[in-house]
Design a protein around this motif. Structure first.
Motif, PDB file in Angstrom:
ATOM      1  N   ARG A 156       0.911  -1.220  -0.032  1.00  0.00           N
ATOM      2  CA  ARG A 156       0.011   0.052   0.115  1.00  0.00           C
ATOM      3  C   ARG A 156       0.931   1.143   0.009  1.00  0.00           C
ATOM      4  O   ARG A 156       2.110   1.213   0.674  1.00  0.00           O
ATOM      5  CB  ARG A 156      -0.984   0.043   1.254  1.00  0.00           C
ATOM      6  CG  ARG A 156      -1.973  -1.189   1.429  1.00  0.00           C
ATOM      7  CD  ARG A 156      -2.908  -1.235   2.394  1.00  0.00           C
ATOM      8  NE  ARG A 156      -3.879  -2.247   2.361  1.00  0.00           N
ATOM      9  CZ  ARG A 156      -5.094  -2.091   1.834  1.00  0.00           C
ATOM     10  NH1 ARG A 156      -5.513  -1.117   1.323  1.00  0.00           N
ATOM     11  NH2 ARG A 156      -5.622  -3.080   1.771  1.00  0.00           N
ATOM     12  N   PRO A 157       0.503   2.315  -0.453  1.00  0.00           N
ATOM     13  CA  PRO A 157       1.322   3.583  -0.637  1.00  0.00           C
ATOM     14  C   PRO A 157       1.452   4.124   0.688  1.00  0.00           C
ATOM     15  O   PRO A 157       1.115   4.004   1.970  1.00  0.00           O
ATOM     16  CB  PRO A 157       0.462   4.695  -1.369  1.00  0.00           C
ATOM     17  CG  PRO A 157      -0.323   3.905  -2.114  1.00  0.00           C
ATOM     18  CD  PRO A 157      -0.852   2.275  -1.142  1.00  0.00           C
ATOM     19  N   ASN A 158       2.676   4.805   0.805  1.00  0.00           N
ATOM     20  CA  ASN A 158       3.188   5.796   2.034  1.00  0.00           C
ATOM     21  C   ASN A 158       2.661   6.919   2.158  1.00  0.00           C
ATOM     22  O   ASN A 158       2.708   7.717   1.116  1.00  0.00           O
ATOM     23  CB  ASN A 158       4.628   5.886   2.084  1.00  0.00           C
ATOM     24  CG  ASN A 158       5.189   6.262   3.213  1.00  0.00           C
ATOM     25  OD1 ASN A 158       4.379   7.078   3.810  1.00  0.00           O
ATOM     26  ND2 ASN A 158       6.499   6.320   3.581  1.00  0.00           N
ATOM     27  N   PRO A 159       1.528   7.238   2.906  1.00  0.00           N
ATOM     28  CA  PRO A 159       0.761   8.603   2.836  1.00  0.00           C
ATOM     29  C   PRO A 159       1.724   9.762   3.591  1.00  0.00           C
ATOM     30  O   PRO A 159       1.226  10.880   3.230  1.00  0.00           O
ATOM     31  CB  PRO A 159      -0.363   8.481   3.708  1.00  0.00           C
ATOM     32  CG  PRO A 159       0.361   7.297   4.665  1.00  0.00           C
ATOM     33  CD  PRO A 159       0.864   6.535   3.957  1.00  0.00           C
ATOM     34  N   CYS A 160       2.697   9.444   4.165  1.00  0.00           N
ATOM     35  CA  CYS A 160       3.581  10.410   4.415  1.00  0.00           C
ATOM     36  C   CYS A 160       5.048  10.321   3.999  1.00  0.00           C
ATOM     37  O   CYS A 160       6.054   9.811   4.676  1.00  0.00           O
ATOM     38  CB  CYS A 160       3.901  10.603   5.975  1.00  0.00           C
ATOM     39  SG  CYS A 160       4.532  11.993   7.002  1.00  0.00           S
ATOM     40  N   ASP A 161       5.249  10.341   2.654  1.00  0.00           N
ATOM     41  CA  ASP A 161       6.203  10.036   1.801  1.00  0.00           C
ATOM     42  C   ASP A 161       7.479  10.786   1.894  1.00  0.00           C
ATOM     43  O   ASP A 161       7.789  11.168   0.926  1.00  0.00           O
ATOM     44  CB  ASP A 161       5.727   9.566   0.435  1.00  0.00           C
ATOM     45  CG  ASP A 161       6.930   8.864  -0.370  1.00  0.00           C
ATOM     46  OD1 ASP A 161       7.428   7.983   0.308  1.00  0.00           O
ATOM     47  OD2 ASP A 161       6.848   9.099  -1.626  1.00  0.00           O
ATOM     48  N   TYR A 162       8.246  10.829   3.096  1.00  0.00           N
ATOM     49  CA  TYR A 162       9.329  11.737   3.158  1.00  0.00           C
ATOM     50  C   TYR A 162      10.548  10.886   3.920  1.00  0.00           C
ATOM     51  O   TYR A 162      10.146   9.906   4.483  1.00  0.00           O
ATOM     52  CB  TYR A 162       9.080  12.844   4.237  1.00  0.00           C
ATOM     53  CG  TYR A 162       8.162  14.068   3.556  1.00  0.00           C
ATOM     54  CD1 TYR A 162       8.447  14.928   2.935  1.00  0.00           C
ATOM     55  CD2 TYR A 162       6.808  13.602   3.914  1.00  0.00           C
ATOM     56  CE1 TYR A 162       7.322  15.945   2.407  1.00  0.00           C
ATOM     57  CE2 TYR A 162       5.610  14.669   3.451  1.00  0.00           C
ATOM     58  CZ  TYR A 162       6.063  15.649   2.970  1.00  0.00           C
ATOM     59  OH  TYR A 162       5.369  16.609   2.232  1.00  0.00           O
ATOM     60  N   GLN A 312       4.855  22.712   4.635  1.00  0.00           N
ATOM     61  CA  GLN A 312       5.966  23.507   5.077  1.00  0.00           C
ATOM     62  C   GLN A 312       6.947  22.507   6.047  1.00  0.00           C
ATOM     63  O   GLN A 312       8.005  23.110   6.238  1.00  0.00           O
ATOM     64  CB  GLN A 312       5.692  24.826   5.772  1.00  0.00           C
ATOM     65  CG  GLN A 312       4.967  25.579   4.721  1.00  0.00           C
ATOM     66  CD  GLN A 312       4.229  27.038   5.400  1.00  0.00           C
ATOM     67  OE1 GLN A 312       4.751  27.174   6.627  1.00  0.00           O
ATOM     68  NE2 GLN A 312       3.787  27.611   4.749  1.00  0.00           N
ATOM     69  N   LEU A 313       6.470  21.610   6.661  1.00  0.00           N
ATOM     70  CA  LEU A 313       7.189  20.765   7.635  1.00  0.00           C
ATOM     71  C   LEU A 313       8.013  19.615   6.939  1.00  0.00           C
ATOM     72  O   LEU A 313       8.989  19.138   7.454  1.00  0.00           O
ATOM     73  CB  LEU A 313       6.352  20.028   8.707  1.00  0.00           C
ATOM     74  CG  LEU A 313       5.297  20.956   9.730  1.00  0.00           C
ATOM     75  CD1 LEU A 313       4.615  20.020  10.259  1.00  0.00           C
ATOM     76  CD2 LEU A 313       6.085  21.835  10.435  1.00  0.00           C
ATOM     77  N   ASN A 314       7.755  19.600   5.653  1.00  0.00           N
ATOM     78  CA  ASN A 314       8.412  18.272   4.877  1.00  0.00           C
ATOM     79  C   ASN A 314       8.078  16.900   5.492  1.00  0.00           C
ATOM     80  O   ASN A 314       9.293  16.340   5.642  1.00  0.00           O
ATOM     81  CB  ASN A 314       9.833  18.886   4.628  1.00  0.00           C
ATOM     82  CG  ASN A 314      10.180  19.631   3.829  1.00  0.00           C
ATOM     83  OD1 ASN A 314       9.411  19.968   2.624  1.00  0.00           O
ATOM     84  ND2 ASN A 314      11.068  20.735   3.953  1.00  0.00           N
ATOM     85  N   GLY A 315       7.292  17.129   6.372  1.00  0.00           N
ATOM     86  CA  GLY A 315       6.852  15.655   7.062  1.00  0.00           C
ATOM     87  C   GLY A 315       7.176  15.587   8.439  1.00  0.00           C
ATOM     88  O   GLY A 315       6.979  14.867   9.349  1.00  0.00           O
ATOM     89  N   PHE A 316       8.474  16.056   8.664  1.00  0.00           N
ATOM     90  CA  PHE A 316       9.148  16.188  10.208  1.00  0.00           C
ATOM     91  C   PHE A 316       9.519  17.434  10.854  1.00  0.00           C
ATOM     92  O   PHE A 316      10.339  18.063  10.159  1.00  0.00           O
ATOM     93  CB  PHE A 316      10.031  15.018  10.242  1.00  0.00           C
ATOM     94  CG  PHE A 316      10.627  14.838  11.593  1.00  0.00           C
ATOM     95  CD1 PHE A 316       9.968  14.332  12.599  1.00  0.00           C
ATOM     96  CD2 PHE A 316      11.941  15.221  11.785  1.00  0.00           C
ATOM     97  CE1 PHE A 316      10.360  14.280  13.790  1.00  0.00           C
ATOM     98  CE2 PHE A 316      12.398  15.226  13.060  1.00  0.00           C
ATOM     99  CZ  PHE A 316      11.694  14.525  14.141  1.00  0.00           C
ATOM    100  N   SER A 317       9.260  17.897  11.782  1.00  0.00           N
ATOM    101  CA  SER A 317       9.940  19.031  12.395  1.00  0.00           C
ATOM    102  C   SER A 317       9.998  18.948  13.953  1.00  0.00           C
ATOM    103  O   SER A 317       9.219  18.324  14.545  1.00  0.00           O
ATOM    104  CB  SER A 317       8.773  20.202  11.899  1.00  0.00           C
ATOM    105  OG  SER A 317       9.419  21.354  12.624  1.00  0.00           O
ATOM    106  N   LEU A 318      11.162  19.534  14.339  1.00  0.00           N
ATOM    107  CA  LEU A 318      10.912  19.907  15.959  1.00  0.00           C
ATOM    108  C   LEU A 318      10.502  21.094  16.486  1.00  0.00           C
ATOM    109  O   LEU A 318      10.739  21.521  17.469  1.00  0.00           O
ATOM    110  CB  LEU A 318      12.610  19.493  16.077  1.00  0.00           C
ATOM    111  CG  LEU A 318      13.377  18.326  15.933  1.00  0.00           C
ATOM    112  CD1 LEU A 318      14.808  18.522  16.239  1.00  0.00           C
ATOM    113  CD2 LEU A 318      12.566  17.321  16.883  1.00  0.00           C
ATOM    114  N   LYS A 319       9.924  21.864  15.635  1.00  0.00           N
ATOM    115  CA  LYS A 319       9.518  23.101  15.867  1.00  0.00           C
ATOM    116  C   LYS A 319       8.370  23.265  16.912  1.00  0.00           C
ATOM    117  O   LYS A 319       8.786  24.177  17.916  1.00  0.00           O
ATOM    118  CB  LYS A 319       8.721  23.771  14.581  1.00  0.00           C
ATOM    119  CG  LYS A 319       7.969  25.240  14.785  1.00  0.00           C
ATOM    120  CD  LYS A 319       7.153  25.439  13.524  1.00  0.00           C
ATOM    121  CE  LYS A 319       6.286  26.670  13.916  1.00  0.00           C
ATOM    122  NZ  LYS A 319       5.549  27.065  12.757  1.00  0.00           N
TER     123      LYS A 319
END
Length: 387
Positions: A156-162, A312-319
């Motif tokens: 199955r596809p990866n929905p958060c493909d980063y 804008q997060l490109n999938g992952f952020s520590l913000k």
């Protein structure tokens, strides 16, 4: 009327795009051909859908009823809370025995596999390393390798493909991080299986005899909206997009909205000042979401991220975790923030992120420590990409 026609056209275009994707489970003739007369077990949950029908029901209707079902975290029908022990039992609809792979036993035993020729694996992942279905895949592959069983993965596809985040260090290996991959791994389950085999991660030079029924009509970079929520507290695309960045709060005193209808889309705490954080929510026991959420029945103040541009997060952020830590620090309550530091490290797969955050480093400074490992992973990943 023109505007209505335009909306209908857009809706129709979206439907057409969705129907152009054929997941592994949708290619039922290919699957039944591989099964033949073999006795099979099915590793599945509520996401194991084909044509609007659960894969188990479809197989039963075709005379390919599994002799056993293996249930991951949240159970076979996906109703258990996060961390809740999943018990053995029987599927209510078909009477098929269910063997839990979450709780005391996370790996199929020799007796579990007795009389089984093949295991069919069909579970939707969300692209994050700490999502435990990856660990279930790993242990199923290991059990198949040890016991000479064939494995078929319905992709199955990866929905958060980063591809982003620190790569797990071996000393932080756990059920929420079983593989030396980054927080966002950028693979499908079928691709991860190839990496597990190819990189020798099963141990003792073992290889799993597996095949993948590949997705048709999807490639990396294409969006994918899940038709069924993959776990109780990921109800929509927005929660899945924010999940990797907000899951870190599970090791803190800040709520991620469990006990609301918008989990992993808000963050808040009773300790945050309401004059600065005017958005508020009150976690309660919610059937189908979380029955015992953090700060149950207590008003939390914080951030509403439901309208955030997650691209804008490109999938992952520590913000967000850095902002909340700094806020607690200003209030001289930093010790009240990080309530489970060891759990934080397990989620991150390293203690570097936590220690650097405590030192007051910026996100860019924290990221610089994992860039080399991440680039090395990207080179490994290239060998196993099939879409």
């Amino acid at each position: 009327m023109k505007y209505l026609a335009f909306l209908l056209l857009i809706s129709f275009s979206c439907v057409c795009k969705a129907t152009n994707i054929l997941n592994g489970a949708d290619q039922i003739e290919t699957l039944t051909s591989l099964i033949g007369n073999k006795k099979i077990a099915l590793v599945a949950n509520q996401t194991s859908i084909t044509g609007g029908t659960h894969l188990l029901d479809t197989l039963c209707s075709l005379g390919k009823k599994p002799v056993a079902l293996f249930a991951p975290e949240h159970g076979f029908r996906g109703k258990a809370d996060a961390g809740e022990t999943v018990k053995d039992g029987k599927d209510v609809k078909t009477g098929t025995p269910i063997i839990s792979l979450y709780g005391k036993n996370k790996k199929p035993s020799v007796s579990d596999l007795d009389g089984i020729d093949m295991i069919v694996f069909d579970i939707q992942d969300v692209g994050a390393r700490f999502y435990t279905y990856i660990s279930t895949l790993y242990y199923v592959m290991q059990a198949c390798a040890e016991n000479g069983k064939k494995l078929v993965i319905l992709d199955r596809p990866n929905p958060c493909d980063y591809v982003d985040g620190p790569v797990l260090k071996k000393e932080y290996k756990s059920f929420v991080g079983i593989l030396p991959i980054p927080v966002l791994h950028g693979c499908t389950m079928g691709e991860l299986a190839g990496m597990i085999n190819g990189e020798g991660w099963l141990g003792n030079n073992m290889k799993c005899d597996y095949s993948v029924i590949k997705i048709k009509g999807w490639k990396h970079g294409d969006p994918y909206s899940l038709p069924v929520k993959p776990s109780p507290n990921l109800p929509n695309d927005k929660s899945i997009s924010l999940y990797a960045s907000l899951c870190l709060f599970e090791a803190t005193s800040v709520s991620v909205g469990r006990g609301t209808y918008f989990p992993f889309q808000v963050i808040g705490s009773p300790l945050l000042p309401k004059n600065k954080y005017q958005f508020s929510f009150t976690p309660v026991a919610l059937e189908g979401f979380d029955k015992n959420p953090l700060h149950k029945n207590i008003t939390c103040h914080g951030l509403d991220l439901r309208k955030t541009d997650t691209g804008q997060l490109n999938g992952f952020s520590l913000k967000y975790v850095i902002e909340m830590y700094n806020e607690f620090k200003k209030m001289n309550k930093s010790e009240s923030f990080l309530t489970r530091p060891k759990w934080f490290d397990l989620l991150m797969g390293t203690n570097q992120v936590r220690l650097d955050m405590l030192k007051g480093k910026s996100e860019d400074e924290i990221r610089s420590a994992w860039n080399q490992d991440l680039n090395e992973y990207k080179e490994i990943r290239k060998k196993y990409i099939i879409y």
